[in-house]
Design an enzyme around this catalytic site. Structure first.
Site, PDB file in Angstrom:
ATOM      1  N   CYS A 380     -10.381 -49.128   5.175  1.00 43.00           N
ATOM      2  CA  CYS A 380      -8.956 -49.246   5.487  1.00 43.00           C
ATOM      3  C   CYS A 380      -8.700 -50.559   6.234  1.00 43.00           C
ATOM      4  O   CYS A 380      -8.749 -51.627   5.629  1.00 43.00           O
ATOM      5  CB  CYS A 380      -8.491 -48.024   6.271  1.00 43.00           C
ATOM      6  SG  CYS A 380      -6.686 -47.831   6.277  1.00 43.00           S
ATOM      7  N   HIS A 519     -10.318 -43.784   2.476  1.00 43.10           N
ATOM      8  CA  HIS A 519     -11.247 -43.233   3.468  1.00 43.10           C
ATOM      9  C   HIS A 519     -12.301 -42.363   2.778  1.00 43.10           C
ATOM     10  O   HIS A 519     -12.162 -41.130   2.710  1.00 43.10           O
ATOM     11  CB  HIS A 519     -10.479 -42.412   4.518  1.00 43.10           C
ATOM     12  CG  HIS A 519      -9.651 -43.237   5.435  1.00 43.10           C
ATOM     13  ND1 HIS A 519     -10.137 -43.730   6.627  1.00 43.10           N
ATOM     14  CD2 HIS A 519      -8.389 -43.699   5.323  1.00 43.10           C
ATOM     15  CE1 HIS A 519      -9.192 -44.450   7.220  1.00 43.10           C
ATOM     16  NE2 HIS A 519      -8.123 -44.438   6.448  1.00 43.10           N
ATOM     17  N   GLU A 521     -15.129 -41.417   3.772  1.00 43.33           N
ATOM     18  CA  GLU A 521     -15.830 -40.504   4.683  1.00 43.33           C
ATOM     19  C   GLU A 521     -15.259 -39.093   4.647  1.00 43.33           C
ATOM     20  O   GLU A 521     -15.963 -38.117   4.955  1.00 43.33           O
ATOM     21  CB  GLU A 521     -15.800 -41.050   6.112  1.00 43.33           C
ATOM     22  CG  GLU A 521     -14.458 -41.015   6.825  1.00 43.33           C
ATOM     23  CD  GLU A 521     -13.556 -42.213   6.547  1.00 43.33           C
ATOM     24  OE1 GLU A 521     -12.583 -42.403   7.296  1.00 43.33           O
ATOM     25  OE2 GLU A 521     -13.831 -42.957   5.584  1.00 43.33           O
TER      26      GLU A 521
END
Length: 547
Positions: A380, A519, A521
């Site tokens: 990001c 994102h 993750e």
């Protein structure tokens, strides 16, 4: 019709209700049941989207664009069940819904009260999707006795009595403090916590007792007697070396069996725990270690980057190595050379964030990784900083920056290679945003598709040319600078399907330098590591072997 498990906490906060809920969900799955997990938060924010990371930790984003509590990340990582908007609710959202209905006249002129109107709204939320799974696990934030939590407890009390008998149980987490002076575990706080629950019409069926010391059988029997639960429903919960040991640890102590017994499910299916045995084998039998520097701005609170920390652990498991993630404040690099701090790390990760503070340090970290050929993953804001670094140091745009920083300052200082996103396509319609819009829920949120260049590094990493990832941002790299940047070796290797929004950049000639606008993750799990994190750690392992 789903069976409901309501998970509450007492004595103190931060006992690990979210982890216990997630572990129970994983254990029920191991026995062949389907589960869904939900979080009910008593705070008055509509959602955690506008909260400071220092205040509340990270914001976990769902595929359908909800900004939720970080506990939903635990739920997903342990069960693999994608969370939805309907899996997270706050007092703020409940009251907002009630007031909207009142303004529309839905209540036909009645006086609006906590009971029944607020409690009915909570119960309506609880019922959503209860025909889809075998078990619905609902965690109530905070501790019993908190004034803002009372409407939730009252709604649960009503809900339990409205369902068929045996359809709902209550699991209560408490703390057994140890007094070193007397060498005793004290059960009185747990007794008082249960008494508080009973005073509002709720009685626990299962007690989970956090303790730093073994709980003798005598103390368990005492807790069972005074708290009106069966002795085998008093479950010890000890500190663990890793959260991923929780399903196996809770199973050893009999949590899943106690829950099934409370529902009268006998004989219960035998659990298949091979998934979690493999997870623990990979964690405990690592064949090396790599050091990863996380250069961020919320490093004082690791929960601010919870999903990143866990995704790095998963990447290590995929490579059978231990990842030693070290948190470095980006402001350390604002003026000085990062070499002294970053020397010795095998990879660098720059995560997301908001505002200008620390960004010059992140830019220096990106430059250091690019010049030293060290694996770099920018997420990001971390991708935007890598683009600004390349614009300044490779494309000659000396004052390259982000519109975000100019908006924050109130004057124009930068040439905005990163701009405020005013329009994008979501599904079959166009979303429009203005700079002056409310902050809450107005970002580009949730899952979006991206098309990858088949010849790119990311296409090899994913093993695909079409991907879907979760976003949370309102600033975007300006596509008008693409030609200038690509002439300097930066490759825009992933784009939105309409070709207007850059999703992924990488540096040609660098062994592993990737920036992503989304994102990744958020979708990583211990039994299914995200491919970007798995390959990032693999690249770090390669560097460690060269040192």
């Amino acid at each position: 019709m789903a069976r409901y498990v309501f998970i509450t906490g007492g004595v103190v906060s931060s006992l690990g209700k979210g982890l216990a809920s997630a572990a129970l969900g994983a254990l029920l799955q191991a026995r062949g049941f389907t589960v869904r997990l939900r979080k009910l938060d008593p705070y008055l924010n509509v959602d955690p989207g506008t909260m400071s990371p220092f205040e509340h930790g990270e914001v976990f984003v769902t595929d359908d664009g909800a900004e939720t509590d970080l506990d939903l990340g635990h739920y997903e990582r342990f069960t693999g069940v994608p969370a939805r908007k309907t899996d997270s609710i706050s007092s703020g959202r409940i009251y907002s819904n009630v007031l909207e209905k009142e303004r529309r006249g839905d209540y036909l002129g009645k006086t609006i009260q906590v009971v029944p109107h607020v409690t009915n709204e909570i119960k309506d939320f609880l019922r959503i999707g209860d025909d889809e799974v075998d078990f619905m696990l609902c965690e109530i934030g905070g501790t019993v006795g908190d004034i803002e939590g009372l409407p939730f407890f009252e709604a649960i009390r009503q809900f339990i009595h409205e369902r068929p008998r045996g359809q709902c149980i209550l699991m209560h987490l408490t703390l057994l403090p140890y007094l070193a002076a007397s060498g005793e575990l004290k059960t009185k706080p747990t007794q008082h916590s249960v008494k508080e629950l009973q005073s509002i019409g709720l009685a626990p069926d299962v007690l989970v007792c956090r303790s730093e010391h073994p709980i003798p059988a005598k103390e368990r029997a005492k807790i069972a007697l005074f708290c009106n639960v069966r002795p085998d429903a008093v479950i010890p919960a000890y500190d663990l070396k890793t959260i991923y040991e929780a399903p196996l640890a809770y199973h050893r102590e009999g949590l899943d069996q106690a829950v099934l017994d409370a529902f009268g499910i006998t004989p219960a299916p035998r659990p298949n725990l091979s998934r979690w045995e493999d997870v623990m084998d990979r964690l405990t039998h690592a064949e090396g270690q790599v050091r990863v520097a996380i250069v961020g701005k919320y490093t004082q609170l690791e929960d601010a980057y919870k999903s990143i920390a866990e995704a790095l652990t998963h990447g290590g498991m995929a490579n059978r190595v231990r990842v030693k993630a070290e948190w470095i404040d980006a402001e350390l690099f604002e003026k000085g050379d990062p070499t002294e701090v970053l020397e010795g790390f095998h990879a660098i990760l720059v995560p997301g964030g908001f505002g200008e503070r620390g960004t010059e340090g992140k830019i220096r970290a990106a430059a250091w990784a690019r010049e030293r050929k060290i694996p770099y993953l920018g997420i990001c804001l971390g991708m935007q900083m890598a683009v600004i670094e390349a614009a300044r140091n490779l494309a000659g745009i000396q004052n390259a920056g982000s519109e975000e920083f100019d908006h924050e300052r109130g004057n124009k200082k930068f040439e905005p290679v990163v701009y405020h996103l005013k329009e994008w396509v979501q599904g079959n319609h166009v979303v429009e945003r203005k700079l002056g819009d409310d902050k809450g829920g107005t970002m580009r949120l949730g899952a979006y598709n991206a098309a990858l260049d088949p010849e790119s590094l990311v296409a090899r990493v994913y093993g695909a040319t079409q991907i879907e990832e979760r976003h949370r941002h309102r600033y975007e790299v300006d596509i008008r600078y693409r030609d200038k940047l690509e002439a300097c070796g930066m490759h825009f290797s992933g784009m939105s399907p309409d070709g207007r929004l850059p999703e992924i950049i990488e540096h040609k000639g660098h062994p592993w330098f990737i920036g992503v606008q989304f994102h990744p993750e958020l979708k990583s799990k211990p039994f299914k590591p995200h491919p970007l994190f798995a390959d990032f750690v693999r690249a770090a392992v390669e560097v460690s072997r060269l040192v």
